[in-house]
Design an enzyme around this catalytic site. Sequence first.
Site, PDB file in Angstrom:
ATOM      1  N   HIS A  32       1.033  -0.990  -0.025  1.00 20.16           N
ATOM      2  CA  HIS A  32       0.351   0.091  -0.148  1.00 20.16           C
ATOM      3  C   HIS A  32       0.988   1.316  -0.225  1.00 20.16           C
ATOM      4  O   HIS A  32       0.441   2.347  -0.213  1.00 20.16           O
ATOM      5  CB  HIS A  32      -0.939   0.295   0.914  1.00 20.16           C
ATOM      6  N   LYS A  61      -8.017  14.243   4.261  1.00 16.69           N
ATOM      7  CA  LYS A  61      -6.947  12.902   4.934  1.00 16.69           C
ATOM      8  C   LYS A  61      -6.722  13.630   5.732  1.00 16.69           C
ATOM      9  O   LYS A  61      -6.475  13.734   6.448  1.00 16.69           O
ATOM     10  CB  LYS A  61      -6.786  12.638   2.949  1.00 16.69           C
ATOM     11  N   ARG A  62      -5.301  12.140   5.957  1.00 17.79           N
ATOM     12  CA  ARG A  62      -4.666  12.569   7.139  1.00 17.79           C
ATOM     13  C   ARG A  62      -3.798  13.654   6.231  1.00 17.79           C
ATOM     14  O   ARG A  62      -3.010  13.688   5.418  1.00 17.79           O
ATOM     15  CB  ARG A  62      -4.499  10.433   7.214  1.00 17.79           C
ATOM     16  N   LYS A 103       0.816  14.491   1.469  1.00 14.96           N
ATOM     17  CA  LYS A 103      -0.791  14.797   1.071  1.00 14.96           C
ATOM     18  C   LYS A 103      -0.494  16.504   0.334  1.00 14.96           C
ATOM     19  O   LYS A 103      -1.505  16.617   0.181  1.00 14.96           O
ATOM     20  CB  LYS A 103      -1.086  14.291   1.595  1.00 14.96           C
ATOM     21  N   THR A 143      -8.383   6.729  -2.145  1.00 12.06           N
ATOM     22  CA  THR A 143      -9.455   6.186  -2.488  1.00 12.06           C
ATOM     23  C   THR A 143     -10.423   7.464  -1.825  1.00 12.06           C
ATOM     24  O   THR A 143     -11.845   6.688  -2.012  1.00 12.06           O
ATOM     25  CB  THR A 143     -10.137   4.774  -1.544  1.00 12.06           C
ATOM     26  N   LYS A 157     -14.284   8.616  -4.065  1.00  8.30           N
ATOM     27  CA  LYS A 157     -15.560   8.650  -2.690  1.00  8.30           C
ATOM     28  C   LYS A 157     -15.914  10.095  -3.541  1.00  8.30           C
ATOM     29  O   LYS A 157     -17.042  10.576  -3.675  1.00  8.30           O
ATOM     30  CB  LYS A 157     -15.486   8.838  -1.835  1.00  8.30           C
TER      31      LYS A 157
HETATM   32  C1  CR1 Z   1      -2.012   5.040   0.901  1.00 11.61           C
HETATM   33  O1  CR1 Z   1      -1.037   5.961   1.174  1.00 11.61           O
HETATM   34  C2  CR1 Z   1      -4.088   3.847  -0.154  1.00 11.61           C
HETATM   35  C3  CR1 Z   1      -4.348   3.402   0.989  1.00 11.61           C
HETATM   36  C4  CR1 Z   1      -4.923   1.845  -0.190  1.00 11.61           C
HETATM   37  C5  CR1 Z   1      -2.630   3.801   1.775  1.00 11.61           C
HETATM   38  C6  CR1 Z   1      -3.370   5.238   0.268  1.00 11.61           C
HETATM   39  O2  CR1 Z   1      -2.775   5.914  -1.426  1.00 11.61           O
HETATM   40  O3  CR1 Z   1      -5.590   4.538  -0.903  1.00 11.61           O
HETATM   41  O4  CR1 Z   1      -3.581   2.674   1.396  1.00 11.61           O
HETATM   42  N1  CR1 Z   1      -1.452   3.510   2.673  1.00 11.61           N
HETATM   43  O5  CR1 Z   1      -4.961   1.153  -0.238  1.00 11.61           O
HETATM   44  C7  CR1 Z   1      -1.081   2.935   3.225  1.00 11.61           C
HETATM   45  O6  CR1 Z   1      -1.905   3.149   4.801  1.00 11.61           O
HETATM   46  C8  CR1 Z   1       0.569   1.530   5.367  1.00 11.61           C
HETATM   47  O7  CR1 Z   1       0.079   2.246   3.950  1.00 11.61           O
END
Ligand code: CR1
Length: 808
Positions: free
Chosen positions: A343, A534-535, A540, A642, A646
């Site tokens: 991820h 988002k976080r 980001k 994601t 949405k």
């Molecule tokens: C990514 O940063 C992705 C999600 C789900 C995150 C994000 O871009 O949409 O995973 N990765 O695939 C993450 O949390 C530990 O890595």
Amino acid sequence: MEWLVYSVGKDARAATRRDWFHTVALAVRDRVVDRWMDTTRSYYHEDAKRVYYLSLEFLIGRLLTNSLSNLGIMDECRQALDRLGLSMEDVVDAEPDAALGNGGLGRLAACFLDSMASQGLPGYGYGIRYEFGLFEQRFENGWQVEYPEQWLQFGNPWEFARPEVLYPVQFYGRVEEFRDSVGERAYRWVDADRVLAMAYDTPVVGYGGETINTLRLWSARATRDFNFGHFNDGAYMKAVEQKILSENLSRVLYPNDATETGKELRLKQEYFFTSASLQDILRRYLQHHTSFDNLPNKAAIQLNDTHPAIGIAELMRLLVDQHALRWDNAWEITRATFAYTNHTLLPEALEAWPVRMIERVLPRHMQIIYEINAKFLNRTKAKAAGDNARLSRLSLIDERGERRVRMGNLAFLGSHHVNGVSALHTDLMKQTVFHDFHEEFPDRINNKTNGITPRRWLKQANPALSELITTRIGQGWISDLSQISALSEKAEDVVFREEFRRAKRKNKKRLAAYIARQTGEEVLVDSIFDVQVKRMHEYKRQLLNVLHTIALYNEMRDNPTVSWVPVTKIFAGKAAPSYHMAKLIIKLINDVAKVVNHDPSVHDNLKVVLLPNYNVTAAEIIIPAADLSEQISTAGMEASGTGNMKLALNGALTIGTLDGANVEIREHVGADNIFIFGMTADEVNDLRASGGFNPREVIASNPSLKRALDMISTGAFSPDDRNRYHPIVQALTDGGDHFLVTADFADYCRAQDAAMQLYRDQEEWTRKAILNTANMGWFSSDRTVNEYAEEIWDVHPVHPNHDGEGFR
Ligand code: CR1
């Protein structure tokens, strides 16, 4: 009413909103149980291949609306509450938000559960039942302060405790070598501490209520023998202390998103839930089988990131040490059973546990990892003679500095398929972190672009729009989102555009009221709702958005007679508690908001709000109301995203870089209907390879950027502490601007400007918004899960038989 009295134990006059929530949840649960048992029984009878999704995080949010909606009894329930003089909204609002995850990774797992159940796929989620979910975020004086999230405080009506489903999990101790019955060398793990993993099951209601799958979460329990020893010594306090310590395992979710923490407790959490899950999977398998040869035909285990990757060594241990399989046979079975999803490429997020720690906590696993590594490197050495650099990159052990186990390499080697989460991310995996592994195993890496469930993220979160859609194209889109493309032609229909706008406006009003409640700020419903949720993370680039906000503020002050398109900048997101830069960015947004929102010279043309405690519940209110979706990460750094999906599905236009899934969103919605700006991943790569750039030069050549940065650095937003933002200014200037904020600033402003101009033409804006909604069908997590099912898991839908005993 019956449930209120008999299950909640209260009289209607004394009942609180929470009591009513519990009452309704228990009533709904009753409708689920028989179908749940039918589903489980069907899987058993058909001896179906199951998929086990192992994830340290499940960001499920509230379940009441979800269950009512998927069971198709929303109206029925609303009417029943009406008759009792209760509002559905009040009851729904009394449910705590189950935040057993950090961000995208955990929410993806929750979307996958919904999609698997909705398509009749035999899918189980396995994770940890954290007593405390992700912290509650509050702002005190503009700073983030974390509070414990006590979601279980008043009980959880959705879960079923299974005190009989209990597995021992061991830690520490040592390994003993002995000769087995045929004289072969064998090993046993002795003198270890033991903890018990107890199961809690939550039904996962598929759309239509045909299939009810299971999310099984483990809770740590102290073993009884542990305590008795101490009791006999009279060491009561010591016994209790040991109990508390071992139960800490499932106490709290680590609040890190895309960063790794080198904490022993985290490693123990990972092993705890993985081991319990594997024992459970093998127990289920052995009910039908006597040999393990068929395991890969009956169980697909998906590793959600490397967090459960220790499971590869654990399955080897279970097969070799406990079930006496030969190593090579066990390895073949293990590899054919596991698959791994990566991820993130962020180096700080790639797990690498110190060898010394694994040796101490999981001594037998360390031996097994060494053995896997030795066998692999020996084979590779024979082929690639002499290339030691390559061998050391392929090794499971990182020998540079303190020796560490590379969990990504272990996951790769122990899996038959390895996937990325967007096309770009998968390509970058092949070029970067897994370059050598990709050469070694060219067929192993594949792409599975993420998706989102249309049930929660359109049907439930956005009733206004989903009802409109259904009146025009029917309700087929709910279970087959590709059908939403039928809306495309409606983009040309002026009446439909008007209705689409009306739905958006209704959602914006709802959000405006929420903003007022949460922040006290009044915002203009007819302004552009420009949303970044988002976080908080430097990659980001919330900072890029803040800089644009300040530049826009200056322009508005400089040109008060221009008729500006009013803008509301909406931010929300949590920072990891130890991530100081991210917390400073939060404070900056709050400080900028304070100045901008109280400056009469911009009238109502600009407002900035940072909503506290972003979670699934807040997202359900914010996302349907967005006009503009900020997806502005440094290209190459956001694996997929994601939230971007949405927002676009709910008719927001994206302003974004060619990063993660934005690339594919552009392909689907069309380049005319998205605002793309900034450097590409290749350009970023080239720039970094050539030694970077000089941000000072970029800043000097852009007066509006220079002015915004000067304001930050001279304390225009922090008169009480003029040096507060020195670390931010430093990072963007002499620090080299690693995330290329200044490099992308000018093009970002150009794209922002284009968005503001387009917004003046409401017909054209709405047309593009409709085309976004209409063209997002491919991003359903149903499509994603089907790709996994067909190309990785080889699992197929099972249609539960609800005719037998137990139906209804
Ligand atoms: C990514 O940063 C992705 C999600 C789900 C995150 C994000 O871009 O949409 O995973 N990765 O695939 C993450 O949390 C530990 O890595």
